[in-house]
Write a protein that holds these residues in place. Structure first.
Motif, PDB file in Angstrom:
ATOM      1  N   LEU A 162       0.846  -1.357  -0.003  1.00  0.00           N
ATOM      2  CA  LEU A 162      -0.028   0.052   0.081  1.00  0.00           C
ATOM      3  C   LEU A 162       0.748   1.138   0.027  1.00  0.00           C
ATOM      4  O   LEU A 162       0.697   2.227  -0.746  1.00  0.00           O
ATOM      5  N   GLN A 163       1.833   1.168   0.875  1.00  0.00           N
ATOM      6  CA  GLN A 163       2.863   2.489   0.855  1.00  0.00           C
ATOM      7  C   GLN A 163       3.696   2.774  -0.528  1.00  0.00           C
ATOM      8  O   GLN A 163       3.764   3.576  -1.024  1.00  0.00           O
ATOM      9  N   ARG A 164       3.880   1.404  -1.252  1.00  0.00           N
ATOM     10  CA  ARG A 164       4.509   1.718  -2.430  1.00  0.00           C
ATOM     11  C   ARG A 164       3.451   2.160  -3.594  1.00  0.00           C
ATOM     12  O   ARG A 164       3.802   3.180  -4.488  1.00  0.00           O
ATOM     13  N   LEU A 165       2.436   1.762  -3.545  1.00  0.00           N
ATOM     14  CA  LEU A 165       1.113   2.092  -4.438  1.00  0.00           C
ATOM     15  C   LEU A 165       1.054   3.632  -4.258  1.00  0.00           C
ATOM     16  O   LEU A 165       0.877   4.431  -5.131  1.00  0.00           O
ATOM     17  N   ASP A 166       1.026   4.161  -2.818  1.00  0.00           N
ATOM     18  CA  ASP A 166       1.064   5.414  -2.683  1.00  0.00           C
ATOM     19  C   ASP A 166       2.039   6.271  -3.431  1.00  0.00           C
ATOM     20  O   ASP A 166       1.809   7.239  -4.143  1.00  0.00           O
ATOM     21  N   GLY A 167       3.230   5.796  -3.188  1.00  0.00           N
ATOM     22  CA  GLY A 167       4.365   6.235  -4.117  1.00  0.00           C
ATOM     23  C   GLY A 167       4.373   6.187  -5.444  1.00  0.00           C
ATOM     24  O   GLY A 167       4.623   7.529  -6.133  1.00  0.00           O
ATOM     25  N   VAL A 168       3.849   5.283  -5.988  1.00  0.00           N
ATOM     26  CA  VAL A 168       3.488   5.273  -7.315  1.00  0.00           C
ATOM     27  C   VAL A 168       2.472   6.478  -7.816  1.00  0.00           C
ATOM     28  O   VAL A 168       2.936   7.118  -8.784  1.00  0.00           O
ATOM     29  N   LEU A 169       1.537   6.499  -6.890  1.00  0.00           N
ATOM     30  CA  LEU A 169       0.536   7.275  -7.335  1.00  0.00           C
ATOM     31  C   LEU A 169       0.908   8.750  -7.335  1.00  0.00           C
ATOM     32  O   LEU A 169       0.776   9.890  -8.206  1.00  0.00           O
ATOM     33  N   GLN A 170       1.670   9.009  -6.290  1.00  0.00           N
ATOM     34  CA  GLN A 170       2.286  10.379  -6.088  1.00  0.00           C
ATOM     35  C   GLN A 170       3.235  10.880  -7.005  1.00  0.00           C
ATOM     36  O   GLN A 170       3.227  12.038  -7.294  1.00  0.00           O
TER      37      GLN A 170
ATOM     38  N   LYS B 108      10.829   7.373  -8.229  1.00  0.00           N
ATOM     39  CA  LYS B 108      10.426   6.902  -7.330  1.00  0.00           C
ATOM     40  C   LYS B 108      10.186   7.959  -6.112  1.00  0.00           C
ATOM     41  O   LYS B 108      11.044   8.773  -6.159  1.00  0.00           O
ATOM     42  N   MET B 109       9.312   7.570  -5.099  1.00  0.00           N
ATOM     43  CA  MET B 109       8.990   8.696  -4.043  1.00  0.00           C
ATOM     44  C   MET B 109       8.978   8.054  -2.950  1.00  0.00           C
ATOM     45  O   MET B 109       7.971   7.046  -2.780  1.00  0.00           O
ATOM     46  N   LEU B 110       9.370   8.176  -1.597  1.00  0.00           N
ATOM     47  CA  LEU B 110       9.036   7.446  -0.477  1.00  0.00           C
ATOM     48  C   LEU B 110       8.819   8.607   0.398  1.00  0.00           C
ATOM     49  O   LEU B 110      10.026   9.197   0.892  1.00  0.00           O
TER      50      LEU B 110
END
Ligand code: PRP
Ligand code: ZN
Length: 300
Positions: free
Chosen positions: A215-223, A297-299
């Protein structure tokens, strides 16, 4: 360690408007997939995550029954399943945990072009064809309308032509299906997009950890989708004006430039689309050497 029990199973649409995008999103989260010969299963090579490729209408049931831990499916399907269960006195055993911002469409009531329509009360006493019986039942109840629902499992748009219904209630995306059938939207019942649902059955710690990570990676992908990295040079005096022009940027990084007196370099992540107009406005405000780079990528 990697037994089937401990692998996360995600239900995704086998073929349809969400299929490519769902897989693409998961792959951009770092998941490498190999598809089985029967095309119904994708094995995650580098994460304990597998995909089950199924009919979208089956996804909420599979997650509810804990056959799959997660599902990627349209809110329209999720909502229909939840309401159908509620209306028969049962609880949906899944939760919606994430909105994916793709697969936008709406569930609408549509009327034949030659029908006079003057608000929802025009539906009173009429026949409405749909596959979304529970959602439409709920909508009619909430609006105090008494109408007959005619169930169609597909090809709802031909119901008026067949003389089976006065109106239809169906998904509209581009609107091409309605236009081709001389129908026009008259009411929006539900705005939909793809969402992630999770089973209510508690997951083991290791599984839940992977779910959180996904879910955190999905959030990063969307961002990062709209995000761009902007670099430019500017006179220090123009900094305030330039910062205000950067679309959706949080505090930019300002770096002094060697031997150029009053000039600085400005670096910023912009979370909105960067248009040519924006760059031209920045230049007019004194910026030079403008560079716009994609963010991979963004985290947070
Ligand atoms: C929906 C709906 C219409 C079409 C509308 O079906 O039933 O047929 O999409 O899209 P449009 O406005 O772009 O023409 P869908 O393809 O989602 O199939 P399904 O409901 O059987 O899953
Ligand atoms: Zn479907």
């Amino acid at each position: 360690m990697d037994t089937t029990e401990q692998r996360i199973k995600i239900a995704v649409q086998k073929s349809g408007r969400l299929t490519d995008h769902s897989r693409d999103l998961l792959e951009r989260c770092g998941l490498k997939l190999t598809q089985s010969k029967d095309q119904l299963f994708c094995y995650g090579e580098n994460m304990p995550v597998d995909l089950l490729l199924v009919r979208d209408d089956d996804i909420p049931g599979l997650v509810s029954d804990d056959v799959c831990d997660l599902g990627i499916v349209g809110l329209n399907v999720v909502n229909e399943k939840r309401l159908a269960l509620e209306q028969s006195g049962k609880d949906a055993l899944f939760d919606q945990v994430f909105e994916l911002d793709f697969g936008h469409c709406r569930l609408s009531v549509a009327a034949p072009e030659d029908v006079e329509y003057s608000g929802a009360k025009s539906l009173q006493g009429k026949r409405i064809a749909t596959s979304y019986v529970a959602t439409l039942t709920d909508y009619l109840q909430r609006n105090g309308i008494d109408a007959e629902i005619v169930y169609f499992s597909g090809a709802v748009e031909i119901a008026p032509k067949l003389g089976k219904a006065d109106f239809i209630c169906d998904l509209v995306s581009s609107g091409a299906t309605l236009t081709a059938n001389h129908l026009g939207e008259v009411e929006t019942v539900l705005e939909s997009e793809a969402v992630v649902i999770q089973t209510r059955e508690p997951l083991s710690d290791s599984k839940q950890e992977w779910v959180n990570r996904i879910l955190q990676r999905l959030d990063g992908v969307l961002q990062v989708r709209e995000s761009k990295y902007i670099m430019l040079h500017a006179p220090r005096a123009a900094l305030a004006e330039i910062s205000a022009l950067l679309p959706g940027a949080e505090s930019p990084t300002v770096i002094p430039l060697d031997g150029s007196g009053d000039k600085v370099a400005v670096h910023a992540v912009c979370r909105e689309t960067v248009f040519w107009e924006t760059l031209e406005n920045l230049k007019a405000a004194g910026a030079s050497s403008l560079l716009v780079l994609p963010v991979e990528k963004m985290l947070a």
